[in-house]
Design an enzyme around this catalytic site. Structure first.
Site, PDB file in Angstrom:
ATOM      1  N   CYS A  54      10.320  34.328  97.395  1.00 37.14           N
ATOM      2  CA  CYS A  54      11.736  34.056  97.093  1.00 37.14           C
ATOM      3  C   CYS A  54      11.924  32.608  96.648  1.00 37.14           C
ATOM      4  O   CYS A  54      12.738  32.322  95.763  1.00 37.14           O
ATOM      5  CB  CYS A  54      12.609  34.328  98.320  1.00 37.14           C
ATOM      6  SG  CYS A  54      12.554  36.038  98.871  1.00 37.14           S
ATOM      7  N   ARG A 131      14.313  43.145  95.860  1.00 30.76           N
ATOM      8  CA  ARG A 131      14.560  42.209  94.735  1.00 30.76           C
ATOM      9  C   ARG A 131      15.286  42.968  93.624  1.00 30.76           C
ATOM     10  O   ARG A 131      14.669  43.522  92.718  1.00 30.76           O
ATOM     11  CB  ARG A 131      13.234  41.629  94.231  1.00 30.76           C
ATOM     12  CG  ARG A 131      12.502  40.857  95.309  1.00 30.76           C
ATOM     13  CD  ARG A 131      11.233  40.211  94.815  1.00 30.76           C
ATOM     14  NE  ARG A 131      10.437  39.794  95.962  1.00 30.76           N
ATOM     15  CZ  ARG A 131      10.653  38.677  96.662  1.00 30.76           C
ATOM     16  NH1 ARG A 131      11.621  37.868  96.316  1.00 30.76           N
ATOM     17  NH2 ARG A 131       9.900  38.380  97.706  1.00 30.76           N
TER      18      ARG A 131
HETATM   19  C1  BEZ Z   1       8.467  36.348 100.179  1.00 35.97           C
HETATM   20  O1  BEZ Z   1       7.448  35.693 100.185  1.00 35.97           O
HETATM   21  O2  BEZ Z   1       9.475  35.981  99.579  1.00 35.97           O
HETATM   22  C2  BEZ Z   1       8.484  37.680 100.876  1.00 35.97           C
HETATM   23  C3  BEZ Z   1       7.311  38.417 100.892  1.00 35.97           C
HETATM   24  C4  BEZ Z   1       7.321  39.642 101.557  1.00 35.97           C
HETATM   25  C5  BEZ Z   1       8.480  40.109 102.160  1.00 35.97           C
HETATM   26  C6  BEZ Z   1       9.658  39.367 102.092  1.00 35.97           C
HETATM   27  C7  BEZ Z   1       9.665  38.147 101.441  1.00 35.97           C
END
Ligand code: BEZ
Length: 217
Positions: A54, A131
């Site tokens: 993110c 997402r």
């Molecule tokens: C992230 O790194 O943004 C992420 C990865 C897996 C699940 C939720 C967020």
């Protein structure tokens, strides 16, 4: 305004229909969908603040924000986190990556907007939004949706390309082929009558057959 609580079933927004109205607390104060009327809006969700993928996406969205502005497109983020968490994360991104986040981020702690837009995919997570990207036009009509899983960061060039394609369609009444980029030839919509098919063969487009014509803009 349509409202949903976390107890309610998610609704499923549909392309070509008005995007669900919302009023939400954001890092830029309370915002409503109608505040964006007259601009295109990219409403996007991310799973959670202070997570690595993110963070890369927020930096990347901030980097394309000036290009989007040129196209009359506003950005608005969302996750099921508090405004305080959003503020702390945005400040952290600026501190570590030198990037200021110019767009508002919805603090959707009660999942109201996430539920309205069907952003929570329980098979992935019941507590985080996936997402999602919703492209909403200046009249409030939902024009495109993209869904990516928790583990895959989105491609900003594809989001820009999608905006360019939608705006080209609106301006010129054409469609855009696979992998189209601005400057390339566009698709002339196929004729809907036998007479139109006959005429199409002589219309002066780059025509392979009556249903397949391209032209330069
Ligand atoms: C992230 O790194 O943004 C992420 C990865 C897996 C699940 C939720 C967020």
């Amino acid at each position: 305004m349509m409202e949903a609580t976390s107890q309610e079933k998610p609704t499923f927004p549909r392309l070509g229909q008005p995007a669900p109205a919302f009023e939400a607390q954001t890092t830029h104060g309370v915002l409503r969908l109608e505040d964006f009327k007259g601009s295109w809006l990219i409403l996007f969700s991310h799973p959670a603040d202070f997570t690595p993928v993110c963070t890369t996406e927020f930096v990347a969205f901030a980097e394309i924000a000036p290009e989007l502005k040129k196209r009359n497109v506003e950005l608005c983020g969302l996750s099921i986190d508090s405004t305080y968490s959003h503020i702390a994360w945005i400040r952290n991104i600026e501190q570590h990556f030198g990037v200021k986040i110019p767009f508002p981020v919805i603090a959707d702690l009660n999942k109201e907007v996430a539920t309205l837009y069907g952003m929570i995919m329980p098979g992935e997570s019941k507590t985080e939004t996936s997402r999602c990207v919703f492209v909403i036009d200046p009249n409030g009509i939902l024009r495109a949706m993209i869904y990516y899983p928790l583990t895959t960061g989105r491609n900003m060039q594809e989001i820009l390309r999608l905006v360019d394609a939608l705006q080209t369609t609106d301006k010129h009444g054409v469609a855009t082929p696979a992998n189209w980029k601005p400057g390339e030839k566009v698709i002339v919509p196929p004729p809907a009558t036998a007479e139109g098919a006959e005429e199409r063969m002589k219309a002066g487009f780059e025509t392979k057959d009556w249903y397949f014509s391209k032209k330069a803009l």
